[in-house]
Design a protein around this motif. Structure first.
Motif, PDB file in Angstrom:
ATOM      1  N   ASN A   1      22.126  41.998  37.149  1.00 10.76           N
ATOM      2  CA  ASN A   1      22.370  41.610  38.549  1.00 10.76           C
ATOM      3  C   ASN A   1      22.749  42.836  39.396  1.00 10.76           C
ATOM      4  O   ASN A   1      22.974  43.925  38.873  1.00 10.76           O
ATOM      5  N   LYS A   2      22.832  42.629  40.683  1.00  3.80           N
ATOM      6  CA  LYS A   2      23.227  43.651  41.672  1.00  3.80           C
ATOM      7  C   LYS A   2      22.231  44.805  41.740  1.00  3.80           C
ATOM      8  O   LYS A   2      22.625  45.952  42.003  1.00  3.80           O
TER       9      LYS A   2
ATOM     10  N   ASP B   1      20.301  45.338  43.974  1.00  7.54           N
ATOM     11  CA  ASP B   1      20.272  45.812  45.367  1.00  7.54           C
ATOM     12  C   ASP B   1      21.084  47.090  45.527  1.00  7.54           C
ATOM     13  O   ASP B   1      20.936  47.809  46.510  1.00  7.54           O
ATOM     14  N   GLN B   2      21.926  47.398  44.546  1.00 11.29           N
ATOM     15  CA  GLN B   2      22.765  48.599  44.619  1.00 11.29           C
ATOM     16  C   GLN B   2      22.061  49.844  44.066  1.00 11.29           C
ATOM     17  O   GLN B   2      22.637  50.924  44.062  1.00 11.29           O
TER      18      GLN B   2
ATOM     19  N   SER C   1      19.108  40.110  42.124  1.00  4.66           N
ATOM     20  CA  SER C   1      20.168  40.342  43.087  1.00  4.66           C
ATOM     21  C   SER C   1      20.453  39.006  43.738  1.00  4.66           C
ATOM     22  O   SER C   1      19.583  38.422  44.369  1.00  4.66           O
ATOM     23  N   THR C   2      21.662  38.524  43.523  1.00  2.00           N
ATOM     24  CA  THR C   2      21.990  37.241  44.155  1.00  2.00           C
ATOM     25  C   THR C   2      22.126  37.461  45.662  1.00  2.00           C
ATOM     26  O   THR C   2      22.067  36.529  46.441  1.00  2.00           O
ATOM     27  N   ARG C   3      22.288  38.734  46.048  1.00  2.00           N
ATOM     28  CA  ARG C   3      22.449  39.054  47.468  1.00  2.00           C
ATOM     29  C   ARG C   3      21.108  39.010  48.210  1.00  2.00           C
ATOM     30  O   ARG C   3      21.020  38.450  49.292  1.00  2.00           O
TER      31      ARG C   3
ATOM     32  N   GLY D   1      33.077  39.578  36.969  1.00  2.00           N
ATOM     33  CA  GLY D   1      32.724  40.476  38.066  1.00  2.00           C
ATOM     34  C   GLY D   1      31.254  40.844  38.149  1.00  2.00           C
ATOM     35  O   GLY D   1      30.834  41.507  39.096  1.00  2.00           O
ATOM     36  N   VAL D   2      30.448  40.432  37.173  1.00  2.00           N
ATOM     37  CA  VAL D   2      29.028  40.812  37.186  1.00  2.00           C
ATOM     38  C   VAL D   2      28.187  39.908  38.089  1.00  2.00           C
ATOM     39  O   VAL D   2      27.052  40.238  38.418  1.00  2.00           O
ATOM     40  N   GLY D   3      28.760  38.760  38.448  1.00  2.00           N
ATOM     41  CA  GLY D   3      28.055  37.869  39.367  1.00  2.00           C
ATOM     42  C   GLY D   3      27.540  36.576  38.739  1.00  2.00           C
ATOM     43  O   GLY D   3      26.564  35.993  39.219  1.00  2.00           O
ATOM     44  N   LYS D   4      28.221  36.100  37.700  1.00  2.00           N
ATOM     45  CA  LYS D   4      27.785  34.855  37.062  1.00  2.00           C
ATOM     46  C   LYS D   4      27.903  33.667  38.020  1.00  2.00           C
ATOM     47  O   LYS D   4      26.982  32.860  38.143  1.00  2.00           O
ATOM     48  N   SER D   5      29.054  33.576  38.701  1.00  2.00           N
ATOM     49  CA  SER D   5      29.242  32.457  39.644  1.00  2.00           C
ATOM     50  C   SER D   5      28.242  32.561  40.786  1.00  2.00           C
ATOM     51  O   SER D   5      27.652  31.549  41.196  1.00  2.00           O
ATOM     52  N   SER D   6      28.044  33.790  41.286  1.00  2.00           N
ATOM     53  CA  SER D   6      27.087  33.974  42.376  1.00  2.00           C
ATOM     54  C   SER D   6      25.688  33.569  41.920  1.00  2.00           C
ATOM     55  O   SER D   6      24.912  32.978  42.687  1.00  2.00           O
TER      56      SER D   6
HETATM   57  P1  GDP Z   1      31.635  36.530  37.950  1.00  2.00           P
HETATM   58  O1  GDP Z   1      33.055  36.949  37.697  1.00  2.00           O
HETATM   59  O2  GDP Z   1      30.724  37.062  36.892  1.00  2.00           O
HETATM   60  O3  GDP Z   1      31.479  35.058  38.142  1.00  2.00           O
HETATM   61  O4  GDP Z   1      31.200  37.285  39.313  1.00  2.00           O
HETATM   62  P2  GDP Z   1      31.156  36.736  40.830  1.00  2.00           P
HETATM   63  O5  GDP Z   1      30.006  35.818  41.029  1.00  2.00           O
HETATM   64  O6  GDP Z   1      32.504  36.217  41.189  1.00  2.00           O
HETATM   65  O7  GDP Z   1      30.842  38.088  41.621  1.00  2.00           O
HETATM   66  C1  GDP Z   1      31.690  39.226  41.560  1.00  2.00           C
HETATM   67  C2  GDP Z   1      31.472  40.089  42.793  1.00  2.00           C
HETATM   68  O8  GDP Z   1      30.149  40.641  42.805  1.00  2.00           O
HETATM   69  C3  GDP Z   1      31.616  39.314  44.106  1.00  2.00           C
HETATM   70  O9  GDP Z   1      32.311  40.133  45.024  1.00  2.00           O
HETATM   71  C4  GDP Z   1      30.178  39.097  44.558  1.00  2.00           C
HETATM   72  O10 GDP Z   1      30.062  39.021  45.964  1.00  2.00           O
HETATM   73  C5  GDP Z   1      29.496  40.351  44.039  1.00  2.00           C
HETATM   74  N1  GDP Z   1      28.052  40.134  43.781  1.00  2.00           N
HETATM   75  C6  GDP Z   1      27.490  39.095  43.125  1.00  2.00           C
HETATM   76  N2  GDP Z   1      26.145  39.227  43.081  1.00  2.00           N
HETATM   77  C7  GDP Z   1      25.845  40.386  43.716  1.00  2.00           C
HETATM   78  C8  GDP Z   1      24.605  41.078  43.989  1.00  2.00           C
HETATM   79  O11 GDP Z   1      23.501  40.667  43.642  1.00  2.00           O
HETATM   80  N3  GDP Z   1      24.715  42.265  44.643  1.00  2.00           N
HETATM   81  C9  GDP Z   1      25.904  42.782  45.031  1.00  2.00           C
HETATM   82  N4  GDP Z   1      25.893  43.944  45.668  1.00  2.00           N
HETATM   83  N5  GDP Z   1      27.080  42.160  44.808  1.00  2.00           N
HETATM   84  C10 GDP Z   1      27.061  40.969  44.157  1.00  2.00           C
END
Ligand code: GDP
Length: 297
Positions: A112-113, A115-116, A147-149, A173-178
């Protein structure tokens, strides 16, 4: 009768997903007499009565079952990592690949991410290329960059979910919820942090639930949170490093575990770059763990 999958058991009722809808089921009496235990994910045959009511008539044998979360017949695990913030922990990824494969579940790596990537192009160092996890594709693992963004790759993830039972894993923090929200708005992932926030007692058991996500079913609780490798013999560890089998040469010793032995074909393949260094380093680390665990049994 129709075939379905048990989503959850709750207060004596069983919620079964069949033919695209949820049925509230009771049990045929003989299941109670036999003391049959049902698990989320069990494949069942149900007999509809009226409305959304039905009875569970039959339960199929389980293909696999996880302990935490307790769930049966999982098809695949999405191992979610991020390109940055946090950078991929390859030790954890290699560990998860073993844990998942050992119980017969197909791993799908999700990065994920992405886009960075642009932001970091200036320090396009080896570290960045490792972060892209591309070499895992050469090891025949599925890798989806998302990229969930921006929405990149989400359609491909959705395609993988179709008609499957999936569990998520990966660090916080990797974006599982997103990711689950991008796939199915409103899907609530019950992570450790959330349960801590709700101040649940440590001993409160919470039953895992399968929820509809896209055209598949996804566990509402991430899995594989333990760091322990499964119990195995030291020579079995290579089975989880499929690239070792592709090495053409032979080791001097047939009993070689590719660690401290001389004339080792695997070590030569690491030197020549055929085997990724990080994979071999983790192999050695895991080997020591497996050997230490062997002594305890
Ligand atoms: P979880 O702990 O794995 O569930 O992660 P979250 O879904 O809570 O996301 C952690 C952080 O990463 C949050 O601040 C999100 O906004 C950010 N995030 C999630 N997906 C992306 C993405 O695709 N790109 C970027 N740049 N940030 C993301």
């Amino acid at each position: 009768m129709i075939a379905g999958i048990l989503l959850k058991g709750y207060s004596g009722f069983y919620y079964v997903y069949a033919e695209g809808r949820v049925w509230e089921c009771s049990l045929r009496g003989r299941f109670r007499i036999q003391g049959q235990e049902f698990l989320t994910g069990d494949r069942v045959q149900i007999l509809p009565s009226n409305g959304n009511k039905a009875t569970i008539e039959k339960v199929e044998e389980r293909r696999n079952s996880l302990v935490r979360p307790t769930i049966a017949n999982v098809d695949q695990a999405f191992l979610v990592f991020a390109l940055v913030s946090p950078r991929p922990d390859l030790n954890l990824l290699d560990r998860l690949l073993i844990q998942v494969s050992e119980v017969g579940i197909k791993p799908v790596i999700i990065l994920n991410k992405v886009d960075q990537a642009e932001v970091n192009s200036e320090d396009a160092t080896a570290e960045n290329s490792i972060s892209s996890l591309d070499f895992y594709q050469n090891l025949h693992y599925d890798l989806i960059k998302v990229s969930t963004r921006t929405g990149q790759g989400i359609a491909e993830v959705r395609e993988h979910l179709k008609d499957k039972v999936t569990v998520l894993a990966g660090p916080s923090g990797v974006g599982k919820s997103s990711l689950v929200n991008a796939l199915e708005p409103g899907f609530e992932l019950k992570t450790g942090e959330i349960s801590r926030k709700l101040k649940r007692g440590r001993h409160t058991t919470r039953h895992v639930e399968l929820m509809v996500c896209g055209e598949g079913l996804l566990a509402d609780t991430p899995g594989f949170s333990s760091l322990y490798l499964p119990k195995m013999k030291r020579e079995e560890l290579t089975l989880f490093f499929p690239e070792f089998a592709d090495v053409p040469g032979k080791c001097r010793f047939t009993s070689c575990v590719h660690h401290k032995e001389p004339d080792c074909a695997i070590k030569a393949a690491v030197e020549s770059g055929q085997i990724e260094k990080s994979r071999y380093e983790h192999y050695c680390l895991f080997l020591e763990e497996v050997i230490a665990a062997e002594r305890r049994y």
